[in-house]
Structures are given as C-alpha cells and as structure tokens.
Design a protein around this motif. Structure first.
Motif, PDB file in Angstrom:
ATOM      1  N   ASN A 154      -3.870   2.827  -4.041  1.00  0.00           N
ATOM      2  CA  ASN A 154      -3.420   3.977  -3.759  1.00  0.00           C
ATOM      3  C   ASN A 154      -4.133   4.429  -2.794  1.00  0.00           C
ATOM      4  OD1 ASN A 154      -2.396   6.416  -3.452  1.00  0.00           O
ATOM      5  ND2 ASN A 154      -3.278   7.111  -5.360  1.00  0.00           N
ATOM      6  N   PHE A 155      -3.993   3.934  -1.496  1.00  0.00           N
ATOM      7  CA  PHE A 155      -4.841   4.501  -0.305  1.00  0.00           C
ATOM      8  C   PHE A 155      -4.238   5.868   0.195  1.00  0.00           C
ATOM      9  CE2 PHE A 155      -5.368   0.010  -0.086  1.00  0.00           C
ATOM     10  CZ  PHE A 155      -6.319  -0.195   0.325  1.00  0.00           C
ATOM     11  N   SER A 156      -5.123   6.655   0.707  1.00  0.00           N
ATOM     12  CA  SER A 156      -4.670   8.090   1.230  1.00  0.00           C
ATOM     13  C   SER A 156      -3.537   7.853   2.187  1.00  0.00           C
ATOM     14  CB  SER A 156      -5.857   8.796   1.559  1.00  0.00           C
ATOM     15  OG  SER A 156      -6.100   8.321   3.241  1.00  0.00           O
ATOM     16  N   ALA A 157      -2.808   8.935   2.257  1.00  0.00           N
ATOM     17  CA  ALA A 157      -1.363   8.915   3.308  1.00  0.00           C
ATOM     18  C   ALA A 157      -1.920   8.594   4.730  1.00  0.00           C
ATOM     19  CB  ALA A 157      -0.752  10.334   3.087  1.00  0.00           C
ATOM     20  N   PHE A 158      -3.282   9.341   5.009  1.00  0.00           N
ATOM     21  CA  PHE A 158      -3.964   9.252   6.168  1.00  0.00           C
ATOM     22  C   PHE A 158      -4.192   7.788   6.413  1.00  0.00           C
ATOM     23  CE2 PHE A 158      -7.610   9.382   9.256  1.00  0.00           C
ATOM     24  CZ  PHE A 158      -6.880   9.735  10.294  1.00  0.00           C
ATOM     25  N   GLU A 159      -4.712   7.076   5.593  1.00  0.00           N
ATOM     26  CA  GLU A 159      -5.158   5.539   5.848  1.00  0.00           C
ATOM     27  C   GLU A 159      -3.912   4.671   5.762  1.00  0.00           C
ATOM     28  OE1 GLU A 159      -9.495   5.980   3.183  1.00  0.00           O
ATOM     29  OE2 GLU A 159      -7.593   5.159   2.141  1.00  0.00           O
ATOM     30  N   THR A 160      -3.195   4.890   4.950  1.00  0.00           N
ATOM     31  CA  THR A 160      -1.743   4.199   4.890  1.00  0.00           C
ATOM     32  C   THR A 160      -0.995   4.320   6.143  1.00  0.00           C
ATOM     33  OG1 THR A 160      -1.422   4.729   2.425  1.00  0.00           O
ATOM     34  CG2 THR A 160       0.458   3.641   3.843  1.00  0.00           C
ATOM     35  N   SER A 161      -0.910   5.362   6.739  1.00  0.00           N
ATOM     36  CA  SER A 161      -0.320   5.636   8.096  1.00  0.00           C
ATOM     37  C   SER A 161      -0.923   4.838   9.140  1.00  0.00           C
ATOM     38  CB  SER A 161      -0.284   7.128   8.400  1.00  0.00           C
ATOM     39  OG  SER A 161       0.456   7.845   7.338  1.00  0.00           O
ATOM     40  N   ILE A 162      -2.289   4.949   9.285  1.00  0.00           N
ATOM     41  CA  ILE A 162      -3.068   4.137  10.426  1.00  0.00           C
ATOM     42  C   ILE A 162      -3.033   2.681  10.187  1.00  0.00           C
ATOM     43  CG2 ILE A 162      -5.221   3.594  10.635  1.00  0.00           C
ATOM     44  CD1 ILE A 162      -6.179   6.400  10.618  1.00  0.00           C
ATOM     45  N   LEU A 163      -2.673   2.008   8.853  1.00  0.00           N
ATOM     46  CA  LEU A 163      -2.395   0.759   8.588  1.00  0.00           C
ATOM     47  C   LEU A 163      -1.065   0.435   9.117  1.00  0.00           C
ATOM     48  CD1 LEU A 163      -3.401  -1.811   7.536  1.00  0.00           C
ATOM     49  CD2 LEU A 163      -2.385  -1.327   5.269  1.00  0.00           C
ATOM     50  N   PHE A 164      -0.145   1.142   8.586  1.00  0.00           N
ATOM     51  CA  PHE A 164       1.172   0.938   9.244  1.00  0.00           C
ATOM     52  C   PHE A 164       1.175   1.003  10.842  1.00  0.00           C
ATOM     53  CE2 PHE A 164       5.246   2.762  10.799  1.00  0.00           C
ATOM     54  CZ  PHE A 164       6.075   1.828  10.435  1.00  0.00           C
ATOM     55  N   VAL A 165       0.652   2.105  11.565  1.00  0.00           N
ATOM     56  CA  VAL A 165       0.630   2.188  12.804  1.00  0.00           C
ATOM     57  C   VAL A 165      -0.191   0.825  13.630  1.00  0.00           C
ATOM     58  CG1 VAL A 165      -0.048   3.413  15.033  1.00  0.00           C
ATOM     59  CG2 VAL A 165       0.967   4.498  13.035  1.00  0.00           C
ATOM     60  N   SER A 166      -1.059   0.493  12.886  1.00  0.00           N
ATOM     61  CA  SER A 166      -1.955  -0.604  13.484  1.00  0.00           C
ATOM     62  C   SER A 166      -1.208  -1.922  13.518  1.00  0.00           C
ATOM     63  CB  SER A 166      -3.191  -0.819  12.781  1.00  0.00           C
ATOM     64  OG  SER A 166      -4.062   0.407  12.883  1.00  0.00           O
ATOM     65  N   VAL A 167      -0.465  -2.239  12.257  1.00  0.00           N
ATOM     66  CA  VAL A 167       0.316  -3.402  12.270  1.00  0.00           C
ATOM     67  C   VAL A 167       1.456  -3.482  13.187  1.00  0.00           C
ATOM     68  CG1 VAL A 167       1.843  -4.748  10.705  1.00  0.00           C
ATOM     69  CG2 VAL A 167      -0.363  -3.975   9.803  1.00  0.00           C
ATOM     70  N   TYR A 168       2.094  -2.134  13.168  1.00  0.00           N
ATOM     71  CA  TYR A 168       3.191  -1.995  14.302  1.00  0.00           C
ATOM     72  C   TYR A 168       2.826  -2.285  15.703  1.00  0.00           C
ATOM     73  CZ  TYR A 168       6.712   0.234  17.125  1.00  0.00           C
ATOM     74  OH  TYR A 168       7.800   0.415  18.010  1.00  0.00           O
ATOM     75  N   ILE A 169       1.509  -1.866  16.153  1.00  0.00           N
ATOM     76  CA  ILE A 169       1.234  -2.209  17.459  1.00  0.00           C
ATOM     77  C   ILE A 169       0.674  -3.558  17.737  1.00  0.00           C
ATOM     78  CG2 ILE A 169      -0.873  -1.464  19.026  1.00  0.00           C
ATOM     79  CD1 ILE A 169      -0.854   1.290  17.922  1.00  0.00           C
ATOM     80  N   CYS A 212       0.871  -1.236   0.177  1.00  0.00           N
ATOM     81  CA  CYS A 212      -0.099   0.019   0.022  1.00  0.00           C
ATOM     82  C   CYS A 212       0.768   1.380   0.023  1.00  0.00           C
ATOM     83  CB  CYS A 212      -0.755   0.224   1.191  1.00  0.00           C
ATOM     84  SG  CYS A 212      -2.147  -1.331   1.415  1.00  0.00           S
ATOM     85  N   VAL A 213       1.897   1.232   0.657  1.00  0.00           N
ATOM     86  CA  VAL A 213       3.049   2.423   0.749  1.00  0.00           C
ATOM     87  C   VAL A 213       3.488   2.704  -0.608  1.00  0.00           C
ATOM     88  CG1 VAL A 213       4.848   3.327   1.960  1.00  0.00           C
ATOM     89  CG2 VAL A 213       3.420   2.232   3.205  1.00  0.00           C
ATOM     90  N   ILE A 214       4.011   1.552  -1.238  1.00  0.00           N
ATOM     91  CA  ILE A 214       4.821   2.099  -2.642  1.00  0.00           C
ATOM     92  C   ILE A 214       3.900   2.688  -3.388  1.00  0.00           C
ATOM     93  CG2 ILE A 214       5.928   0.841  -4.418  1.00  0.00           C
ATOM     94  CD1 ILE A 214       6.994  -1.112  -2.309  1.00  0.00           C
ATOM     95  N   PHE A 226       4.473   6.342  -5.090  1.00  0.00           N
ATOM     96  CA  PHE A 226       4.624   6.395  -6.626  1.00  0.00           C
ATOM     97  C   PHE A 226       3.549   7.168  -7.201  1.00  0.00           C
ATOM     98  CE2 PHE A 226       3.053   5.156 -10.795  1.00  0.00           C
ATOM     99  CZ  PHE A 226       4.440   4.926 -11.499  1.00  0.00           C
ATOM    100  N   ALA A 227       2.082   7.338  -6.648  1.00  0.00           N
ATOM    101  CA  ALA A 227       1.221   8.263  -7.074  1.00  0.00           C
ATOM    102  C   ALA A 227       1.534   9.858  -6.548  1.00  0.00           C
ATOM    103  CB  ALA A 227      -0.079   7.952  -6.543  1.00  0.00           C
ATOM    104  N   PHE A 228       2.553   9.616  -5.376  1.00  0.00           N
ATOM    105  CA  PHE A 228       2.887  11.210  -5.185  1.00  0.00           C
ATOM    106  C   PHE A 228       3.877  11.570  -5.804  1.00  0.00           C
ATOM    107  CE2 PHE A 228       5.553  13.668  -2.516  1.00  0.00           C
ATOM    108  CZ  PHE A 228       4.741  14.805  -2.042  1.00  0.00           C
ATOM    109  N   THR A 229       4.684  10.689  -6.517  1.00  0.00           N
ATOM    110  CA  THR A 229       6.168  11.022  -7.174  1.00  0.00           C
ATOM    111  C   THR A 229       5.727  11.422  -8.534  1.00  0.00           C
ATOM    112  OG1 THR A 229       7.528   9.687  -5.583  1.00  0.00           O
ATOM    113  CG2 THR A 229       8.582  10.291  -7.731  1.00  0.00           C
TER     114      THR A 229
END
Length: 408
Positions: free
Chosen positions: A359-374, A195-197, A201-204
């Motif tokens: 291409n999830f939003s930056a907010f959604e991708t950040s939440i997914l990352f934090v949830s998996v990390y927790i 999801c991050v990549i 990519f879309a941002f770049t």
C-alpha cells in the motif's frame, strides 16, 4: 617420414609450405586441447591469485571508495556519531555493490546459461535485499517502501537517462532489441498494477480489520509476483532465449580464480550486512538533523547505494553502443526490484511480524505509473538518442524536487 616433434599438426598442411621430400601431411599424436597458432604454442595462462587481487582492486575507479569500509565499521563500533556513521557506511556500500556484481559474473562464467542467469537474478540486487531486511527488522516500513520505489525509479529514469545521454554523445542514433525491452516493461506494468490495487483496496475498505485485510491482499499479491518472476526466468532462460542473446557480444574470460570469486562473494556479503546495519540504524537521526523525511532518504539516497554498480555498467556499455546490454541492466534491474525484491520484502515482513504491505501512497503510486509510462513511450520504437536521455533525467529531477519538498 616420422614426425619431427610431438606438436606436429595432423592432417593439415604446414603453414609455410614443405621442404623437398617432406610429407605435406605429417602425422603425429593428437594436439593438446589448448593449442593455438595465434602467435603462441599455448593459450594465455588463466588467472592467478595475485592477478585476481589486482583485478578486484583496480578494475574500476569506484574502488577508491573501499577506504570507507573500515572507516564505516569503526564509526559504528566506536559510535562516532550518527552523521559520521551514515556518511562512511553510505560511501562504503557503493564499491561493494560493484564487487558483488563482479563476483557473481565470475561465478556465472563457470556455469551454463541457466545457472548463470539464476546467479545474476539472486545476487544482482543483494544490497537492496539486505538493506531492506535490516530496515524491516528495525520497523522502518516507510523507509523500505520508499527505497524499493526509489530503486525502480532510479533505474528507469536516472540510470537509463544517463546511459542514453552518454551514448548519444558518441552515436547520434542507437538501436536495441525492442521485443526484450517491451517484455520487461510489460512486467513493470504488472508491478504497477500490484501497487495500485492494494492502494485502491485500502481506500475502499474501512473497519477494524481493514489493516489485516490489506496485509492479506498484499501477501497474496506478493506470492503471485514471485510466481510471475519465476515464469519470466523460464521465458528468458529456456523458451525464448533468442530475445536475450547479443550476437555482437565478445566472449568473456574469467579474471578471477574460482576460490577467489567465492571468497569475494562471501566476504562482501558479510561486509554489506555489517555496513548496511549501521547505515539503517542511523537513518532516523540523520533525517531529523538534516530536516529530511524518511521517504526522501529511502527514495533518493538509499537507491544510489544499490544502483551504483548498474549505473556505472549501463553508462559504460552505452558509450560502446551496446544498447541491448544497457536496456537489460537498467530496465531489467527495475523489473527485478519490482517482481523479486519487493514481494520478497513483503514475505520477510510477514515472517518477522512486521506490517509490510504494497500500500504505497497515492502520490508514490502515481509517480510510479507515470515513470513506467514515460519509459515505455521512449523505448517503444527500439531507437534512442541523447535528447530522450535528457528527458528521462529531467523527469527524475522533477520527482526528486517533489519528494524533497514533501512534508515528513
């Protein structure tokens, strides 16, 4: 001395001794395969059609919601209003998710471990698959993306947190197989990268063909995720089965006849498709009337439908201290959504010519990352308690508030 009955046990001393002059090792014809000396001459009879129907209707309290199935269909057919259609079909899908799991488990009991695992993998998230495909047909890309992300978060934080909390009330400390849990969590980390990549990519990339390039990246990534999931099934069912075997698990017996199990699976699948179509068709109108964003509906409300069965199962087995099964249900279901359902929806969008991407939003991708990390941090030591469950529930509550306040 000749045998006195056709059920004499050969080469075995009588249970209560012998009479004078009686051969202590009488011979006779071979025993039936269903011989039992546990108080009955034969094992208990298998399920009947009547007992199967009783088990379907009364095996779980959530089945009281089956009354909403005909109400949901009638609401859609007679056009009772978008709110009524959404509400009735929302509650109708809750028990049907559980019945799908029941039918799948009954069919899996009659197969070997490999086929049973494939059945569970295929039908375990059928509700999410059907609702996702129906939403794609309507062009609700954001709803599909939000519901997929919401299913992952719901299993990781809500289902797992409630299970840890409920189990911790009865057992101060609970343990589980950390290897299997970390394997699933590592696969979730791959899904986060998937999801991050595309988002980076879309941002770049800019330009007229940026959207098409993003779709190409997402579709290629989806194919790789499906290959990774197939490799995971091979790991689980063939090469490293010892990590996924519960030595304390009791032998399960079939509760439904085979024809009833097959009919139940087919019938519920059709009903899920019908109710899911009415549900999806009413989402936009309900969101506007309730002043809710499509993202909130997809991320918070729809996952409740798909995860109802997992939630009930995970909490129930956690209260019985079967934590390996709890981890398998909660984290395993999240992993299936990430590696099977999500890339499958991307492929289906490709077939339907819908721009479904990763291409999830930056907010959604950040939440997914934090949830998996927790989640990884909590299960890292192979132990859990009620406080860790409360922490996961707290994290889910924070996410829910954030998406509720997120402008549509």
């Amino acid at each position: 001395m000749p045998s006195t009955g056709g059920l004499a046990r050969s080469n075995q001393a009588p249970r209560y001794g012998t009479l004078p002059g009686q051969d202590p090792h009488p011979t006779g014809p071979p025993l039936p395969s269903n011989w039992s000396d546990q108080g009955f001459l034969f094992n208990a009879p298998g399920p009947t059609v009547l007992s199967s129907l009783k088990h379907i209707l009364f095996n779980n309290w959530i089945n009281v919601l089956l009354v909403f199935v005909p109400l949901g269909v009638l609401a859609g057919l007679l056009n009772w209003g978008e709110v009524m259609i959404f509400t009735f079909n929302f509650f109708a899908l809750l028990p049907m998710a559980k019945l799908l799991g029941l039918a799948t488990e009954e069919l899996a009991l009659r197969t070997n471990q490999t086929i049973g695992g494939l059945l569970n993998a295929t039908f375990g998230n059928l509700v999410e698959l059907i609702v996702g495909v129906l939403a794609l047909k309507e062009g609700l890309i954001r709803v599909v993306q939000a519901s997929l992300l919401g299913s992952i978060l719901s299993n990781l934080l809500l289902v797992l947190g409630a299970s840890f909390l409920a189990g911790g009330i009865y057992y101060p400390n609970q343990t589980f197989n950390v290897t299997a849990a970390q394997t699933a969590s590592s696969l979730l980390a791959i899904a986060v990268a998937a999801c991050v990549i595309p988002a980076a990519f879309a941002f770049t990339v800019n330009g007229d063909n940026a959207e098409q390039l993003l779709l190409d990246v997402s579709r290629g990534t989806a194919i790789i995720l499906l290959i990774v999931y197939i490799l995971y099934l091979t790991f689980q069912l063939y090469t490293h089965t010892e990590f996924y075997q519960d030595s304390e698990e009791d032998a399960e017996e079939a509760q439904l006849t085979l024809p009833v199990a097959i009919i139940l699976l087919l019938t519920v699948t059709v009903l899920v498709s019908v109710c899911g179509e009415y549900l999806v068709g009413s989402i936009e109108a309900v969101a506007k009337k309730g002043h809710l964003s499509d993202t909130f509906v997809g991320l918070i409300l729809l996952p409740i439908v798909g995860n109802a069965a997992e939630h009930v199962t995970a909490v129930t087995v956690a209260m019985k201290n079967k934590m390996d099964l709890t981890i398998g249900v909660a984290i395993g279901s999240s992993m299936q959504i990430a590696l099977l359902v999500t890339p499958f929806c991307v492929i289906v969008g490709w077939i339907l010519d819908q721009p479904m991407s990763l291409n999830f939003s930056a907010f959604e991708t950040s939440i997914l990352f934090v949830s998996v990390y927790i989640t990884n941090s909590i299960i890292n030591d192979g132990k859990t308690n009620w406080l860790e469950g409360a922490m996961l529930l707290g994290a889910y509550g924070i996410i829910g508030i954030a998406f509720y306040c997120l402008p549509g």
